[in-house]
Design a protein around this motif. Structure first.
Motif, mmCIF file in Angstrom:
data_model
loop_
_atom_site.group_PDB
_atom_site.id
_atom_site.type_symbol
_atom_site.label_atom_id
_atom_site.label_comp_id
_atom_site.label_asym_id
_atom_site.label_seq_id
_atom_site.Cartn_x
_atom_site.Cartn_y
_atom_site.Cartn_z
ATOM 1 N N SER A 169 0.781 -1.338 -0.025
ATOM 2 C CA SER A 169 -0.041 0.021 -0.049
ATOM 3 C C SER A 169 0.842 1.213 -0.064
ATOM 4 O O SER A 169 0.732 2.358 -0.810
ATOM 5 C CB SER A 169 -0.907 0.126 1.061
ATOM 6 N N ARG A 170 1.907 1.389 0.856
ATOM 7 C CA ARG A 170 2.699 2.419 0.916
ATOM 8 C C ARG A 170 3.455 2.538 -0.530
ATOM 9 O O ARG A 170 3.579 3.736 -1.032
ATOM 10 C CB ARG A 170 3.943 2.281 1.928
ATOM 11 N N LEU A 171 3.910 1.635 -1.227
ATOM 12 C CA LEU A 171 4.728 1.785 -2.392
ATOM 13 C C LEU A 171 3.533 2.182 -3.536
ATOM 14 O O LEU A 171 3.817 3.182 -4.177
ATOM 15 C CB LEU A 171 5.057 0.231 -2.958
ATOM 16 N N ALA A 172 2.314 1.722 -3.500
ATOM 17 C CA ALA A 172 1.355 2.229 -4.415
ATOM 18 C C ALA A 172 0.698 3.671 -4.332
ATOM 19 O O ALA A 172 0.719 4.277 -5.137
ATOM 20 C CB ALA A 172 0.206 1.204 -4.356
ATOM 21 N N ASP A 173 0.675 4.100 -3.050
ATOM 22 C CA ASP A 173 0.487 5.101 -2.641
ATOM 23 C C ASP A 173 1.512 6.465 -2.839
ATOM 24 O O ASP A 173 1.072 7.518 -3.279
ATOM 25 C CB ASP A 173 -0.331 5.378 -1.328
ATOM 26 N N GLU A 174 2.569 5.906 -2.810
ATOM 27 C CA GLU A 174 3.613 6.929 -2.800
ATOM 28 C C GLU A 174 4.558 6.937 -3.992
ATOM 29 O O GLU A 174 5.342 7.960 -4.311
ATOM 30 C CB GLU A 174 4.550 6.726 -1.476
ATOM 31 N N VAL A 175 4.585 6.294 -4.874
ATOM 32 C CA VAL A 175 5.349 6.024 -5.936
ATOM 33 C C VAL A 175 4.671 6.184 -7.239
ATOM 34 O O VAL A 175 3.615 5.529 -7.348
ATOM 35 C CB VAL A 175 6.277 4.669 -6.026
ATOM 36 N N PRO A 176 4.957 7.052 -8.150
ATOM 37 C CA PRO A 176 4.172 7.322 -9.423
ATOM 38 C C PRO A 176 4.115 6.001 -10.210
ATOM 39 O O PRO A 176 5.144 5.279 -10.260
ATOM 40 C CB PRO A 176 5.111 8.214 -10.008
ATOM 41 N N LEU A 177 3.189 5.663 -10.934
ATOM 42 C CA LEU A 177 2.791 4.619 -11.571
ATOM 43 C C LEU A 177 3.725 4.319 -12.851
ATOM 44 O O LEU A 177 4.375 3.353 -12.696
ATOM 45 C CB LEU A 177 1.486 4.754 -12.427
ATOM 46 N N HIS A 178 4.371 5.370 -13.254
ATOM 47 C CA HIS A 178 5.483 4.842 -14.372
ATOM 48 C C HIS A 178 6.622 4.469 -13.840
ATOM 49 O O HIS A 178 7.427 3.684 -14.389
ATOM 50 C CB HIS A 178 5.627 6.149 -15.355
ATOM 51 N N GLU A 179 6.861 5.009 -12.628
ATOM 52 C CA GLU A 179 7.936 4.086 -11.786
ATOM 53 C C GLU A 179 7.986 2.661 -11.221
ATOM 54 O O GLU A 179 8.588 1.962 -11.379
ATOM 55 C CB GLU A 179 8.360 5.298 -10.642
ATOM 56 N N LEU A 180 6.618 2.713 -10.948
ATOM 57 C CA LEU A 180 6.150 1.266 -10.412
ATOM 58 C C LEU A 180 6.268 0.353 -11.404
ATOM 59 O O LEU A 180 6.728 -0.763 -11.268
ATOM 60 C CB LEU A 180 4.824 1.378 -9.816
ATOM 61 N N ARG A 181 5.997 0.776 -12.554
ATOM 62 C CA ARG A 181 5.677 -0.185 -13.551
ATOM 63 C C ARG A 181 7.251 -0.652 -14.087
ATOM 64 O O ARG A 181 7.594 -1.902 -14.296
ATOM 65 C CB ARG A 181 4.986 0.281 -14.796
ATOM 66 N N THR A 182 8.270 0.334 -14.050
ATOM 67 C CA THR A 182 9.416 -0.211 -14.589
ATOM 68 C C THR A 182 10.183 -0.886 -13.241
ATOM 69 O O THR A 182 10.867 -1.866 -13.522
ATOM 70 C CB THR A 182 10.517 1.261 -14.476
ATOM 71 N N ALA A 183 9.921 -0.354 -11.986
ATOM 72 C CA ALA A 183 10.441 -1.076 -10.810
ATOM 73 C C ALA A 183 10.014 -2.539 -10.736
ATOM 74 O O ALA A 183 10.839 -3.581 -10.585
ATOM 75 C CB ALA A 183 10.121 -0.457 -9.514
ATOM 76 N N VAL A 184 8.778 -2.810 -11.111
ATOM 77 C CA VAL A 184 8.186 -4.341 -10.941
ATOM 78 C C VAL A 184 8.842 -5.161 -12.190
ATOM 79 O O VAL A 184 9.339 -6.261 -11.928
ATOM 80 C CB VAL A 184 6.717 -4.100 -11.195
ATOM 81 N N ARG A 185 9.039 -4.663 -13.319
ATOM 82 C CA ARG A 185 9.688 -5.240 -14.494
ATOM 83 C C ARG A 185 10.935 -5.463 -14.142
ATOM 84 O O ARG A 185 11.518 -6.873 -14.480
ATOM 85 C CB ARG A 185 9.519 -4.602 -15.801
ATOM 86 N N MET A 186 11.871 -4.782 -13.517
ATOM 87 C CA MET A 186 13.109 -5.063 -13.161
ATOM 88 C C MET A 186 13.549 -6.009 -12.095
ATOM 89 O O MET A 186 14.193 -6.790 -12.302
ATOM 90 C CB MET A 186 13.684 -3.737 -12.727
ATOM 91 N N LYS A 187 12.506 -6.111 -11.034
ATOM 92 C CA LYS A 187 12.381 -6.900 -10.175
ATOM 93 C C LYS A 187 11.869 -8.356 -10.589
ATOM 94 O O LYS A 187 12.824 -9.548 -10.190
ATOM 95 C CB LYS A 187 11.373 -6.775 -8.929
ATOM 96 N N LEU A 188 11.180 -8.623 -11.495
ATOM 97 C CA LEU A 188 10.662 -9.770 -12.052
ATOM 98 C C LEU A 188 11.903 -10.436 -12.954
ATOM 99 O O LEU A 188 12.298 -11.647 -12.717
ATOM 100 C CB LEU A 188 9.445 -9.824 -12.882
ATOM 101 N N ARG A 189 12.645 -9.461 -13.679
ATOM 102 C CA ARG A 189 13.756 -10.121 -14.519
ATOM 103 C C ARG A 189 14.658 -10.238 -13.757
ATOM 104 O O ARG A 189 15.775 -11.113 -14.221
ATOM 105 C CB ARG A 189 14.092 -8.996 -15.629
ATOM 106 N N ALA A 190 15.099 -9.739 -12.708
ATOM 107 C CA ALA A 190 16.254 -10.023 -11.737
ATOM 108 C C ALA A 190 16.137 -11.350 -11.009
ATOM 109 O O ALA A 190 17.079 -11.716 -10.345
ATOM 110 C CB ALA A 190 16.369 -8.848 -10.823
ATOM 111 N N ARG A 191 15.093 -11.779 -10.730
ATOM 112 C CA ARG A 191 14.696 -13.142 -9.815
ATOM 113 C C ARG A 191 15.486 -14.333 -10.375
ATOM 114 O O ARG A 191 15.146 -14.959 -11.490
ATOM 115 C CB ARG A 191 13.327 -13.468 -9.657
ATOM 116 N N ALA A 192 16.722 -14.463 -9.618
ATOM 117 C CA ALA A 192 17.608 -15.639 -10.178
ATOM 118 C C ALA A 192 16.989 -16.823 -10.242
ATOM 119 O O ALA A 192 17.386 -17.771 -11.179
ATOM 120 C CB ALA A 192 18.889 -15.819 -8.941
ATOM 121 N N SER A 193 16.085 -17.481 -9.380
ATOM 122 C CA SER A 193 15.527 -18.568 -9.510
ATOM 123 C C SER A 193 14.747 -18.936 -10.667
ATOM 124 O O SER A 193 14.740 -19.791 -11.385
ATOM 125 C CB SER A 193 14.651 -18.920 -8.242
ATOM 126 N N TRP A 194 14.352 -17.695 -11.363
ATOM 127 C CA TRP A 194 13.453 -17.742 -12.294
ATOM 128 C C TRP A 194 14.330 -17.910 -13.482
ATOM 129 O O TRP A 194 13.985 -18.663 -14.715
ATOM 130 C CB TRP A 194 12.274 -16.395 -12.470
#
Length: 198
Positions: A169-194
């Protein structure tokens, strides 16, 4: 007169194999920055059959000739809260019934079966999703990933010991959507197990 041999039915595995083959060919030049994921969970409610994570987050829902469209409206609703692009890959017998259930920005691919393989025919090109919901999007992140995104922005004070829902909730409320979209994609791509599983 000998009977005409009956062709085997098209199943989900046939459609998935054809789609994966197409996607791997399309992204052959950028595989280092592209992640293909089967069964990506969204909001604890549905799973995207095949997701592509690179400069966008794209999802593909598969419906073979053996499937029904009963769950499609609920799947469309959740997909439309999270994905940048969404495409339905559907058997010929479902095309006419499925298309009216899709938002205008969704893509549509017809899966044609000749008894041995699936041929994918583009019917509608996907467009950018105009309605991404930040509170749904952040649920793709693991707790530590979401907390890291808050920490780098100095927004983690007061939520470090709280449940992941509070962190989301804090993340969704405080970070602009365009930044969130980029951050989420980067985190997903960085998952070593995947990446190792790929």
């Amino acid at each position: 007169m000998s009977p005409v041999p009956r062709l085997p039915n098209m199943r989900d595995a046939h459609v998935r194999e054809a789609l994966r083959g197409r996607l791997e060919a399309e992204h052959a030049a950028d595989r280092a920055s592209t992640l293909l994921v089967d069964e990506l969970g969204l909001c604890g409610q549905v799973r995207v059959d095949v997701a592509v994570v690179n400069g966008a987050l794209s999802g593909y829902e598969l419906k073979s000739a053996q499937d029904t469209l009963k769950r499609l409206p609920a799947q469309v609703e959740v997909y439309s809260r999270v994905l940048d692009h969404a495409t339905l890959v559907v058997a010929q017998n479902h095309v006419g019934h499925a298309q009216p259930l899709l938002p205008a920005w969704w893509g549509l691919i017809e899966a044609r079966w000749d008894g041995e393989q699936v041929d994918l025919v583009d019917r509608l090109e996907p467009q950018p999703n105009p309605g991404i919901d930040a509170h749904s999007l952040v649920q793709l992140l693991w707790r530590d990933e979401a907390l890291d995104e808050l920490a780098v922005r100095g927004l983690d004070v007061g939520v470090r010991g709280k449940p992941r829902t509070a962190i989301w909730s804090r993340l969704a409320d405080e970070v602009p959507l365009h930044e969130l979209r980029t951050a989420v994609r980067m985190k997903l791509r960085a998952r070593a197990s995947w990446r190792s599983a790929r």
